[in-house]
Design a protein around this motif. Structure first.
Motif, PDB file in Angstrom:
ATOM      1  N   ALA A 163       0.929  -0.984  -0.112  1.00 16.52           N
ATOM      2  CA  ALA A 163       0.056  -0.044  -0.016  1.00 16.52           C
ATOM      3  C   ALA A 163       0.916   1.295   0.169  1.00 16.52           C
ATOM      4  CB  ALA A 163      -0.896  -0.004   1.171  1.00 16.52           C
ATOM      5  N   ARG A 164       2.057   1.201   0.944  1.00 15.41           N
ATOM      6  CA  ARG A 164       2.888   2.273   0.529  1.00 15.41           C
ATOM      7  C   ARG A 164       3.415   2.517  -0.499  1.00 15.41           C
ATOM      8  NH1 ARG A 164       4.325   0.368   5.934  1.00 15.41           N
ATOM      9  NH2 ARG A 164       6.204  -0.741   5.177  1.00 15.41           N
ATOM     10  N   LEU A 165       3.876   1.379  -1.240  1.00 11.25           N
ATOM     11  CA  LEU A 165       4.365   1.756  -2.637  1.00 11.25           C
ATOM     12  C   LEU A 165       3.429   2.182  -3.421  1.00 11.25           C
ATOM     13  CD1 LEU A 165       6.724   1.174  -4.440  1.00 11.25           C
ATOM     14  CD2 LEU A 165       5.744  -1.111  -4.920  1.00 11.25           C
ATOM     15  N   ALA A 166       2.203   1.857  -3.528  1.00 14.58           N
ATOM     16  CA  ALA A 166       1.067   2.348  -4.138  1.00 14.58           C
ATOM     17  C   ALA A 166       1.117   3.810  -3.915  1.00 14.58           C
ATOM     18  CB  ALA A 166      -0.216   1.705  -3.925  1.00 14.58           C
ATOM     19  N   ALA A 167       0.973   4.308  -2.867  1.00 18.63           N
ATOM     20  CA  ALA A 167       0.947   5.749  -2.353  1.00 18.63           C
ATOM     21  C   ALA A 167       2.157   6.330  -3.336  1.00 18.63           C
ATOM     22  CB  ALA A 167       0.777   5.941  -1.113  1.00 18.63           C
ATOM     23  N   GLN A 168       3.276   5.717  -3.046  1.00 18.72           N
ATOM     24  CA  GLN A 168       4.556   6.506  -3.543  1.00 18.72           C
ATOM     25  C   GLN A 168       4.516   6.759  -5.286  1.00 18.72           C
ATOM     26  OE1 GLN A 168       7.171   3.582  -1.735  1.00 18.72           O
ATOM     27  NE2 GLN A 168       7.661   4.995  -0.043  1.00 18.72           N
ATOM     28  N   CYS A 169       3.886   5.491  -5.697  1.00 19.28           N
ATOM     29  CA  CYS A 169       3.745   5.738  -7.206  1.00 19.28           C
ATOM     30  C   CYS A 169       2.520   6.843  -7.564  1.00 19.28           C
ATOM     31  CB  CYS A 169       3.127   4.348  -7.856  1.00 19.28           C
ATOM     32  SG  CYS A 169       4.318   2.938  -7.678  1.00 19.28           S
ATOM     33  N   ILE A 218      -5.935  -1.534  -1.154  1.00 18.84           N
ATOM     34  CA  ILE A 218      -4.658  -0.860  -1.291  1.00 18.84           C
ATOM     35  C   ILE A 218      -4.726   0.061  -2.441  1.00 18.84           C
ATOM     36  CG2 ILE A 218      -3.495  -2.791  -0.138  1.00 18.84           C
ATOM     37  CD1 ILE A 218      -2.316  -3.209  -2.846  1.00 18.84           C
ATOM     38  N   GLY A 219      -5.491   0.099  -3.287  1.00 17.63           N
ATOM     39  CA  GLY A 219      -5.757   1.101  -4.202  1.00 17.63           C
ATOM     40  C   GLY A 219      -4.802   0.812  -5.269  1.00 17.63           C
ATOM     41  N   ILE A 220      -5.265  -0.007  -6.490  1.00 19.62           N
ATOM     42  CA  ILE A 220      -4.271  -0.346  -7.729  1.00 19.62           C
ATOM     43  C   ILE A 220      -5.024   0.161  -8.800  1.00 19.62           C
ATOM     44  CG2 ILE A 220      -3.433  -2.422  -6.654  1.00 19.62           C
ATOM     45  CD1 ILE A 220      -5.078  -4.013  -8.424  1.00 19.62           C
ATOM     46  N   ASP A 221      -4.172   0.675  -9.804  1.00 21.34           N
ATOM     47  CA  ASP A 221      -4.602   1.242 -11.189  1.00 21.34           C
ATOM     48  C   ASP A 221      -4.453   0.183 -12.026  1.00 21.34           C
ATOM     49  OD1 ASP A 221      -4.489   4.218 -10.416  1.00 21.34           O
ATOM     50  OD2 ASP A 221      -2.437   3.783  -9.962  1.00 21.34           O
TER      51      ASP A 221
END
Length: 355
Positions: A63-69, A107-110
């Motif tokens: 999830a943190r990586l998703a936010a960083q992206c 986590i929120g993915i595109d």
């Protein structure tokens, strides 16, 4: 025309650190790299143990990586392999897949990639079973882009030897059954293709009824054989003319995240410069941008040993000498070279079966 470029962390063996993933995203975003697909083969909860939930700490890190992206205006995606589900698609597989997809949604993915690569494929009705799985994933609506990697993702006959003979008309049937909005991933005429020609890509597009989404297996260096080499040279065999013929161009990176930045920059340069592209000059410019001028010169001097000869052909005395040379550079890319020389990236565990 430069297609959408992206990073695919889709290799076997030692995965990247969370810090390295974020660093790669930040570095490459200004150079046209617009997506990051998290799909390391070492994450068992996306592959062999996909029915089990991720540990909370791992899920939080994703999830943190998703936010960083998102902060870098880069699409974040996850590659999920419902391992061998197509071999026995009975029972409540929809319930298990729904649970996994609902977790990823949180986590929120595109991008969501459903991957059927590197497992047995000689199954009757394979395309139909896989299309049903992908359609179900699409129905959950957790991502704005859905990708599918076929079991036979290349013309390369090595796939038939490793995973069973591909069913007759497999790709044609899969392309017909899948929603046109689903992107289909493709590695080219070979698993690790030396070039992509317009004629080949046009033929593939006709077969699968859409432009292929390139999964480019360079500079990946996983498996027992390739882990003995550092793939540092600039991209060749990817002429700018293929840009309009692909849906996107993702590169499956090397096990060394910082060193992977060097060829990644050259791919962007190849598209931007077109017929003016010179791979030698592109390497020097990219290596200098990533490592600084002195370390770049040293890497260029050692390209023959690192990329062509390989670790198993470098004597112990020469390894020790090279480790001393690279230890003099206060740079994390030099540390990756030293670790490779020390055998830290040599293949272990589950190897690439197509090598």
């Amino acid at each position: 025309m430069t297609p959408e470029l992206g990073i695919i962390e889709g290799f076997f063996g030692r995965p990247w650190s969370w810090e390295a993933r974020a660093q790669v995203v930040r570095f490459l975003a200004p150079h046209g790299y617009g997506f990051f697909l998290y799909a390391p083969k070492a994450d068992p909860f996306l592959r062999r143990r996909w029915r089990e939930p991720h540990p909370e700490a791992e899920l939080a890190a994703i999830a943190r990586l998703a936010a960083q992206c998102r902060d870098a205006a880069v699409r974040f995606g996850v590659g999920l392999t419902p391992f061998e589900l197509h071999l026995a698609p009975e029972g409540d597989w929809r319930g298990a897949l729904r649970a996994k997809l609902d977790t990823l949604s949180g986590i929120g993915i595109d991008d969501l990639a459903i991957l059927f690569d590197d497992m047995r494929g000689d199954v009757e009705g394979l395309a139909g079973i896989q299309a049903e799985i992908v359609d179900f994933a699409a129905s959950r609506g957790i991502a704005s882009r859905l990708l599918c990697c076929p079991s036979y993702y290349s013309d390369d006959p090595v796939l038939d030897r490793a995973f069973g003979r591909r069913p007759e008309g497999y790709l044609e049937t899969l392309g017909r059954l899948l929603d046109p909005a689903v992107e289909i991933m493709w590695t080219g005429e070979e698993v690790c293709s030396r070039e992509f020609s317009p004629g080949h890509l046009e033929r593939v597009a006709e077969t699968i009824r859409r432009r292929p989404f390139l999964w480019d297996n360079y500079p990946v260096n996983d498996g027992a054989i390739m882990s003995q080499h550092l793939h540092l040279r600039a991209f060749t065999g990817r002429p700018a003319a293929i840009g309009p013929l692909v849906a996107a161009h993702g590169i499956n990176t090397a096990s060394q995240p910082l060193l992977s930045l060097i060829p990644a920059l050259t791919l962007a340069a190849s598209y931007e410069q077109g017929t003016d592209y010179r791979y030698g000059a592109a390497f020097r410019a990219a290596a200098t941008a990533v490592c600084g001028e002195d370390l770049a010169r040293r890497l260029e001097a050692d390209l023959l040993s690192f990329q062509d000869r390989g670790l198993d052909r470098i004597s112990n005395d020469r390894r020790a000498e090279l480790q001393g040379i690279y230890a003099a550079f206060a740079h994390p890319a030099a540390e990756e070279v030293i670790a490779w020389l020390d055998g830290a990236y040599s293949s272990s565990g589950e190897d690439v079966q197509t090598q």
